[in-house]
Write a protein that holds these residues in place. Structure first.
Motif, PDB file in Angstrom:
ATOM      1  N   LEU A   4     -34.856  13.482  25.332  1.00 25.33           N
ATOM      2  CA  LEU A   4     -34.486  12.156  25.218  1.00 25.33           C
ATOM      3  C   LEU A   4     -33.183  11.768  25.912  1.00 25.33           C
ATOM      4  CD1 LEU A   4     -34.376  12.286  21.181  1.00 25.33           C
ATOM      5  CD2 LEU A   4     -36.277  11.229  22.672  1.00 25.33           C
ATOM      6  N   PHE A   5     -32.601  12.732  26.717  1.00 18.85           N
ATOM      7  CA  PHE A   5     -31.629  12.208  27.465  1.00 18.85           C
ATOM      8  C   PHE A   5     -32.138  12.121  28.969  1.00 18.85           C
ATOM      9  CE2 PHE A   5     -31.102  16.952  27.488  1.00 18.85           C
ATOM     10  CZ  PHE A   5     -30.676  17.437  29.109  1.00 18.85           C
ATOM     11  N   PHE A   6     -33.228  12.191  29.271  1.00 17.71           N
ATOM     12  CA  PHE A   6     -33.778  12.036  30.621  1.00 17.71           C
ATOM     13  C   PHE A   6     -33.909  10.466  30.689  1.00 17.71           C
ATOM     14  CE2 PHE A   6     -34.688  16.250  30.037  1.00 17.71           C
ATOM     15  CZ  PHE A   6     -34.465  17.030  31.297  1.00 17.71           C
ATOM     16  N   PRO A   7     -34.149   9.860  32.004  1.00 16.68           N
ATOM     17  CA  PRO A   7     -34.346   8.635  32.300  1.00 16.68           C
ATOM     18  C   PRO A   7     -35.789   8.304  31.589  1.00 16.68           C
ATOM     19  CG  PRO A   7     -33.720   9.685  34.130  1.00 16.68           C
ATOM     20  CD  PRO A   7     -33.873  10.619  33.273  1.00 16.68           C
ATOM     21  N   ARG A   8     -35.918   6.953  30.594  1.00 13.38           N
ATOM     22  CA  ARG A   8     -36.633   6.739  30.065  1.00 13.38           C
ATOM     23  C   ARG A   8     -38.067   6.796  30.585  1.00 13.38           C
ATOM     24  NH1 ARG A   8     -34.326   1.900  25.849  1.00 13.38           N
ATOM     25  NH2 ARG A   8     -32.376   3.173  25.416  1.00 13.38           N
ATOM     26  N   ASP A   9     -38.281   6.368  31.836  1.00 10.01           N
ATOM     27  CA  ASP A   9     -39.504   6.435  32.369  1.00 10.01           C
ATOM     28  C   ASP A   9     -39.935   7.702  32.659  1.00 10.01           C
ATOM     29  OD1 ASP A   9     -39.304   3.865  32.671  1.00 10.01           O
ATOM     30  OD2 ASP A   9     -38.462   3.549  34.811  1.00 10.01           O
ATOM     31  N   ASN A  10     -39.408   8.696  32.582  1.00 11.46           N
ATOM     32  CA  ASN A  10     -39.773  10.071  32.774  1.00 11.46           C
ATOM     33  C   ASN A  10     -40.020  10.780  31.631  1.00 11.46           C
ATOM     34  OD1 ASN A  10     -39.707   9.711  35.504  1.00 11.46           O
ATOM     35  ND2 ASN A  10     -37.409  10.043  35.722  1.00 11.46           N
ATOM     36  N   ARG A  11     -39.719  10.296  30.291  1.00  8.94           N
ATOM     37  CA  ARG A  11     -39.736  11.065  29.199  1.00  8.94           C
ATOM     38  C   ARG A  11     -41.109  11.782  28.973  1.00  8.94           C
ATOM     39  NH1 ARG A  11     -35.620   7.274  25.767  1.00  8.94           N
ATOM     40  NH2 ARG A  11     -33.814   7.423  27.046  1.00  8.94           N
ATOM     41  N   LYS A  12     -42.090  11.013  28.944  1.00 10.86           N
ATOM     42  CA  LYS A  12     -43.336  11.541  28.517  1.00 10.86           C
ATOM     43  C   LYS A  12     -43.620  12.702  29.385  1.00 10.86           C
ATOM     44  CE  LYS A  12     -45.408   7.070  26.561  1.00 10.86           C
ATOM     45  NZ  LYS A  12     -46.431   6.149  26.688  1.00 10.86           N
ATOM     46  N   LEU A  13     -43.688  12.470  30.739  1.00  7.06           N
ATOM     47  CA  LEU A  13     -44.005  13.609  31.562  1.00  7.06           C
ATOM     48  C   LEU A  13     -43.146  14.919  31.493  1.00  7.06           C
ATOM     49  CD1 LEU A  13     -45.347  14.700  34.194  1.00  7.06           C
ATOM     50  CD2 LEU A  13     -43.482  13.755  35.541  1.00  7.06           C
ATOM     51  N   ILE A  14     -41.801  14.721  31.126  1.00  8.79           N
ATOM     52  CA  ILE A  14     -41.028  15.809  30.934  1.00  8.79           C
ATOM     53  C   ILE A  14     -41.339  16.546  29.706  1.00  8.79           C
ATOM     54  CG2 ILE A  14     -38.572  16.414  30.310  1.00  8.79           C
ATOM     55  CD1 ILE A  14     -37.856  14.289  32.538  1.00  8.79           C
ATOM     56  N   LEU A  15     -41.479  15.508  28.606  1.00  8.48           N
ATOM     57  CA  LEU A  15     -41.934  16.113  27.115  1.00  8.48           C
ATOM     58  C   LEU A  15     -43.276  17.004  27.362  1.00  8.48           C
ATOM     59  CD1 LEU A  15     -41.436  16.349  23.925  1.00  8.48           C
ATOM     60  CD2 LEU A  15     -42.731  14.179  23.856  1.00  8.48           C
ATOM     61  N   ALA A  16     -44.237  16.684  27.941  1.00  7.16           N
ATOM     62  CA  ALA A  16     -45.438  17.395  28.081  1.00  7.16           C
ATOM     63  C   ALA A  16     -44.963  18.617  28.891  1.00  7.16           C
ATOM     64  CB  ALA A  16     -46.555  16.554  29.094  1.00  7.16           C
ATOM     65  N   ARG A  17     -44.134  18.396  30.138  1.00  7.80           N
ATOM     66  CA  ARG A  17     -43.784  19.776  30.777  1.00  7.80           C
ATOM     67  C   ARG A  17     -42.929  20.559  29.995  1.00  7.80           C
ATOM     68  NH1 ARG A  17     -40.107  18.584  35.792  1.00  7.80           N
ATOM     69  NH2 ARG A  17     -41.939  17.023  36.207  1.00  7.80           N
ATOM     70  N   THR A  18     -42.065  20.259  28.829  1.00  2.00           N
ATOM     71  CA  THR A  18     -41.603  20.980  28.063  1.00  2.00           C
ATOM     72  C   THR A  18     -42.263  21.633  27.108  1.00  2.00           C
ATOM     73  OG1 THR A  18     -39.624  19.361  28.115  1.00  2.00           O
ATOM     74  CG2 THR A  18     -39.881  20.805  26.115  1.00  2.00           C
ATOM     75  N   VAL A  19     -43.522  21.050  26.752  1.00  3.74           N
ATOM     76  CA  VAL A  19     -44.219  21.841  25.684  1.00  3.74           C
ATOM     77  C   VAL A  19     -45.069  22.825  26.422  1.00  3.74           C
ATOM     78  CG1 VAL A  19     -46.384  21.485  24.202  1.00  3.74           C
ATOM     79  CG2 VAL A  19     -44.720  19.670  24.258  1.00  3.74           C
ATOM     80  N   LEU A  20     -45.458  22.508  27.574  1.00  2.00           N
ATOM     81  CA  LEU A  20     -46.079  23.933  28.159  1.00  2.00           C
ATOM     82  C   LEU A  20     -45.193  24.971  28.528  1.00  2.00           C
ATOM     83  CD1 LEU A  20     -48.143  21.508  30.703  1.00  2.00           C
ATOM     84  CD2 LEU A  20     -49.045  22.699  28.992  1.00  2.00           C
ATOM     85  N   VAL A  21     -43.736  24.572  29.112  1.00  2.00           N
ATOM     86  CA  VAL A  21     -43.134  25.585  29.471  1.00  2.00           C
ATOM     87  C   VAL A  21     -42.480  26.583  28.149  1.00  2.00           C
ATOM     88  CG1 VAL A  21     -40.738  25.992  30.084  1.00  2.00           C
ATOM     89  CG2 VAL A  21     -42.021  24.444  31.376  1.00  2.00           C
TER      90      VAL A  21
END
Length: 362
Positions: A4-21
């Motif tokens: 949630l504290f990432f730039p809004r345009d990147n949140r979906k990508l970072i969320l997917a990456r977070t789940v994988l990691v």
């Protein structure tokens, strides 16, 4: 984790990456507990416990961050303290939920917890801190990428403004010379051939209207550009008489294609100025457009004087007076399309020059 504290345009990508990691890390922990540590329990049970513990810590960290900072960027030290505090709480909560899912594994997990509970809590704290710094760095990278994109957009806007100014400068260079010559011819025709003078005035109005529309827009269509060329050549044909003939070919399916304005007129003007006008007998100009795959081909062919014997595509410094139109077109092509668009001059057969413009449409 912590998207949630990432730039809004990147949140979906970072969320997917977070789940994988997170899933990969918990799987590694489950493999370690099952086959290396020997704490007991099957891989399935250890994996489920690891997932619940890891997810609990993650949700606790993220919810705490949300309550304190909302969408603002958190303080690194404060955020690290939250991770350290959330790790043991998340460990016990996730362990409790795991025992509810697998009640048959309670004895195994209790025995394992009694043997290495402190070590597991320390490991959770360490991993939580590692995740904290990892995603903090990811946030920094995301901010740098966003700033780079913003800078790229600013540079593109500046380039567009520069191209617009360059277009207006080119327009200022072309119009006065052509306009004064046309008005002088018009003045002479009024007395001796009023009908021809009237037609010439109509073409001048059409040309000025089309030219003004092109200079005010970033893009134009081939139909509009060819209409401008028709009015321009018609004016010159009236002035030059039988010394100039022309032919314009634009297939109907290409009329709506968009290109940058004022790319063709300098080529036609060069064909007149350096090819047809110096030749006593005059000559013929043909402007054609065709499409091959996703590349637009526009050719301006003349039967004039041809290329000079010592002609060079890139003239030496200080000797660009006769190459202003071509240089201007090439600079604009480079700024708008990079190296994908090109302007080439070659000898026409049996005489004259062919200016070949290639523009990618993708």
């Amino acid at each position: 984790m912590f998207p949630l504290f990432f730039p809004r345009d990147n949140r979906k990508l970072i969320l997917a990456r977070t789940v994988l990691v997170l899933t990969a890390l918990n799987t590694v922990i489950a493999l370690y507990l099952t086959y290396i540590d020997g704490s007991g329990g099957s891989f399935q049970i250890n994996w489920v416990f690891s997932m619940f513990i890891g997810t609990s810590i993650t949700l606790l960290v993220d919810s705490s961050r949300w309550l304190i900072w909302r969408f603002k960027k958190p303080n690194l030290i404060g955020f690290a303290l939250i991770c350290v505090t959330a790790a043991p709480i998340g460990y016990y909560f996730g362990h409790y939920v795991g025992t509810l899912i697998f009640p048959q594994a309670v004895s195994v997990q209790v025995a394992a917890s009694n043997r290495g509970e402190r070590a597991m809590v320390v490991m959770c704290i360490f991993l939580s801190l590692a995740f904290c710094f990892f995603f903090w760095n990811q946030n920094k990278l995301a901010e740098l990428r966003a700033e780079a994109e913003r800078e790229k957009a600013r540079n593109a806007a500046i380039e567009r403004q520069a191209m617009q100014a360059q277009l207006q400068l080119l327009q200022a260079q072309i119009e006065p010379h052509m306009l004064f010559n046309t008005l002088a011819n018009l003045q002479g025709l009024i007395a001796i051939d009023p009908h021809r003078a009237q037609y010439m005035l109509e073409q001048l109005i059409l040309y000025l209207r089309a030219s003004l529309n092109s200079s005010r827009n970033d893009k134009t269509t081939l139909q509009q550009e060819f209409r401008l060329m028709h009015a321009y050549l018609e004016l010159l044909a009236i002035r030059m008489g039988k010394r100039l003939s022309y032919d314009i070919v634009l297939p109907p399916e290409l009329q709506g294609i968009e290109i940058a304005p004022m790319l063709l007129q300098p080529l036609v003007e060069n064909a007149i100025k350096h090819g047809i006008e110096p030749k006593m007998a005059g000559g013929h100009i043909q402007v054609t457009a065709s499409l091959e795959d996703t590349v637009l081909h526009v050719k301006v062919s003349d039967t004039g004087m041809g290329l000079p014997f010592d002609y060079r595509e890139m003239p030496p410094a200080g000797d660009s007076a006769s190459h202003v139109g071509n240089a201007n077109v090439r600079e604009r092509l480079r700024a708008l399309y990079g190296t994908a668009a090109r302007l080439n001059l070659s000898a026409n057969q049996p005489e004259g020059v062919v200016a070949h413009l290639t523009i990618p449409l993708n």
